[in-house]
Write a protein that holds these residues in place. Structure first.
Motif, PDB file in Angstrom:
ATOM      1  N   ILE A 168       0.796  -1.134   0.034  1.00  0.00           N
ATOM      2  CA  ILE A 168      -0.004  -0.095  -0.035  1.00  0.00           C
ATOM      3  C   ILE A 168       0.860   1.221  -0.133  1.00  0.00           C
ATOM      4  O   ILE A 168       1.901   1.183   1.071  1.00  0.00           O
ATOM      5  CB  ILE A 168      -0.870   0.017   1.269  1.00  0.00           C
ATOM      6  CG1 ILE A 168      -1.943  -1.125   1.130  1.00  0.00           C
ATOM      7  CG2 ILE A 168      -1.888   1.306   1.273  1.00  0.00           C
ATOM      8  CD1 ILE A 168      -2.552  -1.371   2.490  1.00  0.00           C
ATOM      9  N   GLU A 169       0.702   2.100  -0.933  1.00  0.00           N
ATOM     10  CA  GLU A 169       1.305   3.493  -0.903  1.00  0.00           C
ATOM     11  C   GLU A 169       0.062   4.458  -0.873  1.00  0.00           C
ATOM     12  O   GLU A 169      -0.985   4.456  -1.596  1.00  0.00           O
ATOM     13  CB  GLU A 169       1.873   3.671  -2.354  1.00  0.00           C
ATOM     14  CG  GLU A 169       3.084   2.926  -2.546  1.00  0.00           C
ATOM     15  CD  GLU A 169       4.364   3.325  -1.613  1.00  0.00           C
ATOM     16  OE1 GLU A 169       4.503   4.149  -0.995  1.00  0.00           O
ATOM     17  OE2 GLU A 169       5.611   2.495  -1.909  1.00  0.00           O
ATOM     18  N   TYR A 170       0.326   5.376  -0.047  1.00  0.00           N
ATOM     19  CA  TYR A 170      -0.866   6.428   0.337  1.00  0.00           C
ATOM     20  C   TYR A 170      -0.334   7.745   0.990  1.00  0.00           C
ATOM     21  O   TYR A 170       0.355   7.734   1.990  1.00  0.00           O
ATOM     22  CB  TYR A 170      -2.037   5.846   1.176  1.00  0.00           C
ATOM     23  CG  TYR A 170      -3.052   6.732   1.636  1.00  0.00           C
ATOM     24  CD1 TYR A 170      -4.028   6.976   0.615  1.00  0.00           C
ATOM     25  CD2 TYR A 170      -3.246   7.379   2.810  1.00  0.00           C
ATOM     26  CE1 TYR A 170      -5.256   7.779   0.827  1.00  0.00           C
ATOM     27  CE2 TYR A 170      -4.381   8.251   2.962  1.00  0.00           C
ATOM     28  CZ  TYR A 170      -5.264   8.564   2.012  1.00  0.00           C
ATOM     29  OH  TYR A 170      -6.074   9.219   2.335  1.00  0.00           O
ATOM     30  N   ASP A 171      -0.686   8.601   0.325  1.00  0.00           N
ATOM     31  CA  ASP A 171      -0.320  10.063   0.963  1.00  0.00           C
ATOM     32  C   ASP A 171      -1.608  10.620   1.595  1.00  0.00           C
ATOM     33  O   ASP A 171      -2.460  11.100   0.939  1.00  0.00           O
ATOM     34  CB  ASP A 171       0.157  11.007  -0.390  1.00  0.00           C
ATOM     35  CG  ASP A 171       0.648  12.195   0.181  1.00  0.00           C
ATOM     36  OD1 ASP A 171       0.625  12.420   1.297  1.00  0.00           O
ATOM     37  OD2 ASP A 171       1.177  13.127  -0.779  1.00  0.00           O
ATOM     38  N   PRO A 172      -1.542  10.741   2.943  1.00  0.00           N
ATOM     39  CA  PRO A 172      -2.612  11.250   3.652  1.00  0.00           C
ATOM     40  C   PRO A 172      -3.062  12.901   3.224  1.00  0.00           C
ATOM     41  O   PRO A 172      -4.086  13.379   3.342  1.00  0.00           O
ATOM     42  CB  PRO A 172      -2.174  11.357   5.045  1.00  0.00           C
ATOM     43  CG  PRO A 172      -1.032  10.233   5.131  1.00  0.00           C
ATOM     44  CD  PRO A 172      -0.556  10.319   3.960  1.00  0.00           C
ATOM     45  N   GLU A 173      -1.977  13.694   2.823  1.00  0.00           N
ATOM     46  CA  GLU A 173      -2.101  14.963   2.210  1.00  0.00           C
ATOM     47  C   GLU A 173      -2.931  14.983   1.090  1.00  0.00           C
ATOM     48  O   GLU A 173      -3.669  15.923   0.922  1.00  0.00           O
ATOM     49  CB  GLU A 173      -0.751  15.654   2.197  1.00  0.00           C
ATOM     50  CG  GLU A 173       0.374  15.674   3.391  1.00  0.00           C
ATOM     51  CD  GLU A 173      -0.389  16.568   4.423  1.00  0.00           C
ATOM     52  OE1 GLU A 173      -1.112  17.513   4.165  1.00  0.00           O
ATOM     53  OE2 GLU A 173      -0.116  15.897   5.572  1.00  0.00           O
TER      54      GLU A 173
ATOM     55  N   GLY B 285     -13.900  13.350   3.158  1.00  0.00           N
ATOM     56  CA  GLY B 285     -13.474  13.410   4.341  1.00  0.00           C
ATOM     57  C   GLY B 285     -12.867  11.928   4.491  1.00  0.00           C
ATOM     58  O   GLY B 285     -11.672  11.668   3.835  1.00  0.00           O
ATOM     59  N   THR B 286     -13.452  11.079   5.246  1.00  0.00           N
ATOM     60  CA  THR B 286     -12.975   9.565   5.348  1.00  0.00           C
ATOM     61  C   THR B 286     -13.332   8.931   4.201  1.00  0.00           C
ATOM     62  O   THR B 286     -12.899   7.373   4.129  1.00  0.00           O
ATOM     63  CB  THR B 286     -13.355   9.072   6.830  1.00  0.00           C
ATOM     64  OG1 THR B 286     -14.835   8.908   6.488  1.00  0.00           O
ATOM     65  CG2 THR B 286     -13.048   9.950   7.775  1.00  0.00           C
ATOM     66  N   LYS B 287     -14.127   9.032   3.246  1.00  0.00           N
ATOM     67  CA  LYS B 287     -14.497   8.209   2.184  1.00  0.00           C
ATOM     68  C   LYS B 287     -13.682   8.026   1.125  1.00  0.00           C
ATOM     69  O   LYS B 287     -13.227   9.300   0.603  1.00  0.00           O
ATOM     70  CB  LYS B 287     -15.940   8.655   1.713  1.00  0.00           C
ATOM     71  CG  LYS B 287     -17.038   9.019   2.904  1.00  0.00           C
ATOM     72  CD  LYS B 287     -17.636   7.717   3.212  1.00  0.00           C
ATOM     73  CE  LYS B 287     -19.002   7.939   4.309  1.00  0.00           C
ATOM     74  NZ  LYS B 287     -19.043   6.543   4.895  1.00  0.00           N
ATOM     75  N   HIS B 288     -13.196   6.786   0.872  1.00  0.00           N
ATOM     76  CA  HIS B 288     -12.308   6.658  -0.241  1.00  0.00           C
ATOM     77  C   HIS B 288     -12.998   5.498  -1.147  1.00  0.00           C
ATOM     78  O   HIS B 288     -13.888   4.938  -0.662  1.00  0.00           O
ATOM     79  CB  HIS B 288     -10.880   6.133   0.445  1.00  0.00           C
ATOM     80  CG  HIS B 288     -10.270   7.370   1.066  1.00  0.00           C
ATOM     81  ND1 HIS B 288     -10.500   7.901   2.391  1.00  0.00           N
ATOM     82  CD2 HIS B 288      -9.012   7.881   0.704  1.00  0.00           C
ATOM     83  CE1 HIS B 288      -9.826   8.776   2.681  1.00  0.00           C
ATOM     84  NE2 HIS B 288      -8.876   8.868   1.863  1.00  0.00           N
ATOM     85  N   THR B 289     -12.043   5.419  -2.134  1.00  0.00           N
ATOM     86  CA  THR B 289     -12.447   4.260  -3.071  1.00  0.00           C
ATOM     87  C   THR B 289     -11.053   3.789  -3.750  1.00  0.00           C
ATOM     88  O   THR B 289     -10.370   4.460  -4.139  1.00  0.00           O
ATOM     89  CB  THR B 289     -13.555   4.734  -4.178  1.00  0.00           C
ATOM     90  OG1 THR B 289     -13.838   3.429  -5.030  1.00  0.00           O
ATOM     91  CG2 THR B 289     -12.916   5.789  -5.199  1.00  0.00           C
TER      92      THR B 289
ATOM     93  N   ASP C  33     -13.995   3.396   4.435  1.00  0.00           N
ATOM     94  CA  ASP C  33     -13.632   4.791   5.098  1.00  0.00           C
ATOM     95  C   ASP C  33     -12.204   4.211   5.786  1.00  0.00           C
ATOM     96  O   ASP C  33     -11.652   3.297   6.261  1.00  0.00           O
ATOM     97  CB  ASP C  33     -14.641   4.435   6.476  1.00  0.00           C
ATOM     98  CG  ASP C  33     -15.930   5.031   5.900  1.00  0.00           C
ATOM     99  OD1 ASP C  33     -16.128   6.072   5.153  1.00  0.00           O
ATOM    100  OD2 ASP C  33     -16.871   4.276   6.318  1.00  0.00           O
ATOM    101  N   LEU C  34     -11.408   5.722   5.671  1.00  0.00           N
ATOM    102  CA  LEU C  34     -10.091   5.499   6.285  1.00  0.00           C
ATOM    103  C   LEU C  34     -10.116   6.663   7.449  1.00  0.00           C
ATOM    104  O   LEU C  34     -10.226   7.692   7.036  1.00  0.00           O
ATOM    105  CB  LEU C  34      -9.193   5.816   5.329  1.00  0.00           C
ATOM    106  CG  LEU C  34      -7.468   5.659   5.459  1.00  0.00           C
ATOM    107  CD1 LEU C  34      -6.872   5.167   4.277  1.00  0.00           C
ATOM    108  CD2 LEU C  34      -7.056   6.698   6.199  1.00  0.00           C
TER     109      LEU C  34
END
Length: 394
Positions: free
Chosen positions: A268-273, A322-326, A345-346
């Motif tokens: 997993i690669e994910y940028d919270p920004e 917001g917290t909703k992702h796909t 949700d994240l």
């Protein structure tokens, strides 16, 4: 005569004996047929009918056994015809005690299995399906299955010994022992007394302790290790999954059946920004546990683990709001690649990401379950759910 005497069995005792005997033999046959019938689209309806019959007969035997014991307590027990044959009398009474225990242990352990595992072949009665206070637990399923298996072996061996003894009395001794239970003939000396503390009772108890204790010690841990391996901590390029659960849910004969994959790994690669990332998930489909339909699900008509041991999901992650992702990408399963969207949700707190979400796909898109063209046996929809926590990899 309805009641027992010291030299004969009454009508009620004989009816209990022969009714339970016939039901037990039929139930053993049904269990063996089910055990050796392969699970497939052609056999699923037959197996559902067979196992419902097996369970219903087993419950019937259990309650008849309770009534039989209540009746036996209220009645005199016919005395041994040959009390001078001490070992023969001891062996016969030990077999009787083992049989009495078996007609309780075998159906009760089966009922515990029915109450704790997923899958659906209902008991045909209106009083509910599950035993109270028995949780859905893989450990309880394994223990109950082991007890059910070993008690079936004990029962079969004891029935063989019981029949052999009856034939000996009928063919070699010609002493009327079988006639006592067959037509209620009076045989023997009614003045003979039973031993108050019967050593055969302790011998029967020892048989059961040895059988069940040995089976649970030798077989249950091995089965449990295979079915429910622990999910290891998964290291990823960007994030390390600390714990998680990847589960599925299907519908079988109108009932929801849930299970999970014990082994899977993710990158997993994910940028919270920016809320953007990628995910690659590899699933070991052979680690699927789906209750009583696990073997069928792993077979060639569904996950086909012999030819396709892995499923792969490659996706791009995007924040919706917001917290909703796909996560949108291709799911490759049983050699077919189909685009799907995985909504989740994240939530981020103190450097820990908590993910919860799922998706639903149609099994027909992957050519799964072609032998089930409608939803009467197996539903079209397959729900996939995931829950995990992850931290930034060092």
């Amino acid at each position: 005569m309805i009641a027992n005497t010291a030299t004969r069995y009454g009508l009620v005792a004989r009816l209990f004996h022969w009714t339970i005997a016939v039901l037990v033999l039929v139930d053993i046959a049904l269990g063996l047929i089910g055990k050796f019938t392969p699970q497939s689209g052609d056999t699923v309806d037959f197996l559902q009918l067979l196992y419902s019959s097996h369970k219903t007969i087993g419950i019937t035997v259990l309650f008849l056994a309770v009534l039989r014991v209540i009746w036996a307590i209220s009645q005199p027990r016919p005395v041994p015809i040959h009390p001078e044959r001490r070992f023969e009398t001891f062996a016969a009474e030990t077999v009787h005690w083992v049989l009495y225990a078996a007609i309780f242990v075998l159906p009760l352990s089966g009922w515990v299995m029915h109450s704790t595992e997923v899958g659906f072949a209902p008991i045909w009665w209106p009083f509910g399906q599950n035993l109270p206070f028995i949780p859905k637990s893989e450990g309880i399923v394994v223990t109950a299955a082991t007890v059910h298996w070993i008690s079936g072996i004990v029962l079969a061996a004891t029935i063989a010994a019981h029949i052999s003894g009856a034939l000996k009395h009928a063919v070699l001794d010609r002493d009327g022992t079988l006639a006592r239970m067959w037509n209620g003939r009076e045989v023997g000396n009614g003045a003979t007394k039973h031993v108050t503390v019967n050593p055969s009772l302790f011998a029967a108890f020892a048989v059961w302790v040895f059988a069940i204790g040995g089976a649970l010690t030798v077989f249950a841990p091995t089965y449990h290790d295979v079915v429910t391996p622990q999910l290891p901590t998964q290291k990823t390029a960007g994030w390390a999954v600390q714990n998680g659960n990847l589960s599925i849910a299907i519908t079988q004969i109108g009932a929801k059946v849930t299970g999970d994959f014990a082994r899977w790994q993710s990158t997993i690669e994910y940028d919270p920004e920016t809320g953007i990332g990628t995910a690659n998930v590899i699933i070991d489909t052979s680690s699927l546990s789906l209750g009583s339909v696990t073997d069928q699900a792993k077979g060639p008509e569904f996950f086909d683990i012999a030819s396709h041991a892995q499923a792969v999901f490659d996706a791009e992650i995007a924040q919706i709001d917001g917290t909703k992702h796909t996560a949108t990408g291709n799911l490759t399963l049983v050699g077919q690649s189909v685009p799907i969207a995985f909504d989740f949700d994240l939530e981020m707190k103190d450097g820990i990401a908590t993910v919860s979400g799922g998706t639903t796909f149609d099994r027909r898109d992957f050519g799964m379950g072609a032998a089930y063209p409608d939803e009467s046996s197996v539903g079209f929809s397959v729900d996939v759910l995931i829950e995990l926590t992850a931290t930034l990899a060092p």
